[in-house]
Every structure is written in structure tokens, then in C-alpha cells.
Scaffold this active site. Structure first.
Site, PDB file in Angstrom:
ATOM      1  N   HIS A  87       0.902  -1.277  -0.081  1.00 42.88           N
ATOM      2  CA  HIS A  87       0.050   0.228   0.122  1.00 42.88           C
ATOM      3  C   HIS A  87       0.541   1.531   0.167  1.00 42.88           C
ATOM      4  O   HIS A  87       0.623   1.998  -0.482  1.00 42.88           O
ATOM      5  CB  HIS A  87      -0.468   0.328   1.396  1.00 42.88           C
ATOM      6  CG  HIS A  87      -2.125   1.003   1.273  1.00 42.88           C
ATOM      7  ND1 HIS A  87      -2.885   1.308   1.574  1.00 42.88           N
ATOM      8  CD2 HIS A  87      -1.257   2.823   1.567  1.00 42.88           C
ATOM      9  CE1 HIS A  87      -3.951   2.188   0.927  1.00 42.88           C
ATOM     10  NE2 HIS A  87      -2.826   3.325   1.705  1.00 42.88           N
ATOM     11  N   GLU A  88       1.462   1.596   1.081  1.00 35.92           N
ATOM     12  CA  GLU A  88       2.716   2.605   1.021  1.00 35.92           C
ATOM     13  C   GLU A  88       4.182   2.414  -0.317  1.00 35.92           C
ATOM     14  O   GLU A  88       4.251   3.798  -0.368  1.00 35.92           O
ATOM     15  CB  GLU A  88       3.395   2.447   2.458  1.00 35.92           C
ATOM     16  CG  GLU A  88       2.908   2.263   3.759  1.00 35.92           C
ATOM     17  CD  GLU A  88       2.359   3.862   3.725  1.00 35.92           C
ATOM     18  OE1 GLU A  88       2.380   4.664   3.388  1.00 35.92           O
ATOM     19  OE2 GLU A  88       1.240   3.900   4.033  1.00 35.92           O
TER      20      GLU A  88
END
Length: 393
Positions: A87-88
């Protein structure tokens, strides 16, 4: 989630990478982005493994042994944090495509945070960077749900089902329009695009973020008191985090506006008192410290900067060793000192010097010392206004 943070050094004068910095363990680089893990990550990892082993998997997959449930929990927890990392990385890789410099990703108690060295160039860029993470979570959630529906063995099915659920739940939570969550950044980008005013958009988004923070705290306390639910305490803790993060975001924009247009050359101390690295500590005390009392002194060798001498480092040297120990033995070496250039903005310098261990930096141009800048100089500027001319020691 993403946060702007500036850590500045000049090319050729960068600090050597350390394995552990400020409680963060460096894992390496993924796609050109450095990834770190904070010690607090171990706390939430242990909590997730415990809750999955004792609660979720026994009720979801009752026919398996406790050992299998524990193995499932460990695998699920590790894949969950891999999902957060992806996600990051979605944020960070999109940021690189938008021309935003990346300092790295840190996994910690509340999941993960992408740290940017420079501000978003436009409202469209912030929107694309903000939405990239949730899109990754959506893809992961759908993939894990499909795996869970594929009729695989019970242990695999249980892990995949939980990962599908948790990724989709985090997708929904992250899209709440509360800065600094991804939804809050999407909202700010929309407001910024509509009115063309980043400061106004930030004020609105942070006010909404603080509102959600107070709401989560109130709901969490109510759940904890009236239901005896531990999840209520966790919700209140998340609300407190949102409240603090939204306030910090608003403060950052206000600080950026106050320092707008100022550069390091406008604030630094020119011609600071320097110390030759070959002086003994006794000579330093007699020839320099007695007549020039400062907390920090640039250390030079043939007029080239080689480090910083903090007075507390001198005080730590036993009196009996003053005649034999040299300044270069007690100084902070250059590769551990924040190095700035005269042309860097005051906002960049403020972020670089905000660390408790690096609140002073050397201003170096073409290998020569141009000046000294401390966090105190920047704080003084914020308190009393813009300086008329650079200070001199």
C-alpha cells in the site's frame, strides 16, 4: 497514509546509512524506496498473532489444532504487513512518477507512513499519490477474497479470507475524509483544485480530520465504558492519533507560509567561530571556549569542515585527558552532521534540523564552510518575523 518530511544533505556529504536509526530498523530498498520498521511494529504484530490464534481462527476454522492456528496467525500477520508495505509502495512509486522525492517508508504501530522530501507539485499530483495506496489495497483485497473462494485447504482458506477482509476494511477506513488519511488527502486535493489555495484546503481538511479524531475518541470511550470492549480503547487511541496528526499537518502549512521565500543564506550565522581539529581539548578550553562561549563549534582542518564540536562532548571528556585528547576525537564527524547549502529553502532546513539528534547543521559550499544554522535560528525567525540580513558570529 503519507507524511511530508524533509531530511536534507548535499550530494557527496551524505551520512553513511545505519542499520538502526531513531528506533527504526532498515530493511533495505524496494523499487528504489528505502523501507524501515519501527520497534512499535513488533507490538502490533504480537497483538495480531495473539488475537488470530485465540479468537479469529478457532471460531472461523474450528477443526484445526492450536499449532495450526498459531502458524496461520503468524503467516496472516506477516502477509498483512506485506499488504501495508505494498500500500505504501503504491504511494511512493506514484510520488516518484510525479517528481516528488521520497525519503522512505516506515512501518510502525498504526501501519505505515510514506515520507516525502518535497511538497506535492499540484493538486492533481496529490490526488494521484493519495489514491494509489487505496487502489493497491482494493486489488489485494479482491485477490485474497478470490483465493478464499477457490476451495483450497481450510488453513489456506482461513488466512486468505481474513486477509481479504482486513485489506478491504483498511481500504474503507483509509478513505475516510480525515487528513492525514488517504481520504483526507483526496479531499484536500479536490479543495485545492477547486479554489487554487493549498493553505485554505489544508485548514478545511485538517478541521475535518480533527472532527473525526474527536468522534473516534468519544465512540471509543463509550464502547470501553458501556460494553467493556478493548476495541473501544483502540478506537480512542486511533482518534487521538488522527487529532495529533491533523494538528501537525496544519502547523506545518502555517510554518511553511511563515518561512515562504526565505533560504538558508538569509538565516544562517556567517563566519562562525571555528576550531582546529588538531587542538587538544585543553587548548580548546583555554584559547576558544574561554572567550567564545557557544554550545557548538564547527571543526575545520586547513579551513575545510570536518565536523561539529558540541560543548557537551567536551564536558564528557575526563579532565585528566584534556592534554592528550584532541578536538577531532571528541567532535561529531561530518558524515553524522546535517549538511545544508545556502540555496536550500528555510522550510527544507527546518525539516532537516527538527530531529533531536541533529538540531544544528553546517552550511557548506564547494567544500568550504559558509555558515552555521540551528533550529533555534529558525524558531527565532518564526517568533519575531523575517530577518533583514544574515546574522554574524
Amino acid at each position: 497514509m503519507a507524511a511530508a518530511e524533509r531530511l536534507s544533505r548535499t550530494p557527496g556529504d551524505r551520512a553513511k546509512p545505519k542499520r538502526v536509526v531513531n528506533g527504526n530498523i532498515r530493511l533495505g530498498r524496494f523499487g528504489g524506496v528505502e523501507v524501515r520498521i519501527n520497534w512499535s511494529w513488533l507490538v502490533i504484530l504480537a497483538l495480531i498473532v495473539w488475537s488470530l490464534t485465540d479468537g479469529v481462527f478457532p471460531s472461523q476454522n474450528p477443526g484445526l489444532s492450536r499449532g495450526v492456528h498459531l502458524a496461520m496467525a503468524i503467516v496472516a500477520a506477516l502477509l498483512f504487513f506485506a499488504s501495508i508495505l505494498l500500500h505504501e509502495l503504491g504511494h511512493s512509486w506514484q510520488a516518484r512518477r510525479e517528481g516528488v522525492e521520497i525519503d522512505g517508508i516506515t512501518l510502525w504501530l498504526f501501519g505505515g507512513v510514506s515520507q516525502f522530501k518535497t511538497r506535492f507539485p499540484s493538486a492533481g499530483a496529490e490526488f494521484r499519490i493519495a489514491i494509489a495506496g487505496p487502489l493497491v489495497s482494493l486489488i489485494l483485497g479482491v485477490v485474497f477474497v478470490l483465493i478464499a473462494l477457490a476451495g483450497l485447504p481450510s488453513a489456506v482458506d482461513g488466512v486468505a479470507a481474513w486477509l481479504g477482509y482486513i485489506n478491504l476494511a483498511l481500504l474503507v477506513f483509509n478513505l475516510i475524509p480525515a487528513l492525514p488519511l488517504d481520504g483526507g488527502r483526496v479531499l484536500r486535493a479536490a479543495l485545492w483544485r477547486t479554489r487554487g489555495d493549498l493553505a485554505w484546503a489544508t485548514r478545511v481538511a485538517t478541521d475535518i480530520g480533527r472532527g473525526f479524531g474527536y468522534l473516534f475518541i468519544a465512540l471509543g470511550i463509550a464502547m470501553f465504558i458501556f460494553q467493556g470492549s478493548f476495541s473501544g480503547a483502540w478506537l480512542a487511541f486511533i482518534g487521538w492519533f488522527l487529532l495529533q496528526a491533523a494538528t501537525a499537518e496544519a502547523r506545518y502549512i502555517a510554518t511553511e507560509a511563515a518561512l515562504d521565500g526565505l533560504r538558508v543564506r538569509d538565516l544562517m550565522v556567517r563566519n562562525p567561530v571555528t576550531v582546529d581539529g588538531d587542538l587538544t581539548v585543553a587548548q580548546f578550553m583555554d584559547e576558544v571556549a574561554r572567550s567564545h562561549r557557544f554550545t557548538t563549534y564547527p571543526v575545520v582542518d586547513r579551513e575545510r569542515p570536518i565536523g561539529l564540536l558540541a560543548f557537551r562532548s567536551v564536558a564528557a571528556v575526563p579532565r585528566s585527558e584534556w592534554e592528550t585528547r584532541r578536538v577531532r576525537d571528541a567532535m561529531i564527524p561530518l558524515d553524522e552532521v546535517q549538511v545544508l547549502t545556502e540555496d536550500e529553502t528555510a522550510v527544507e532546513a527546518l525539516a532537516a534540523l527538527s530531529s533531536p539528534t541533529a538540531n544544528r547543521g553546517l552550511v557548506i559550499e564547494n567544500g568550504h564552510l559558509a555558515g552555521l544554522l540551528s533550529i533555534t535560528d529558525l524558531a527565532r525567525t518564526l517568533e519575531v518575523g523575517r530577518p533583514r540580513r544574515p546574522a554574524a558570529a
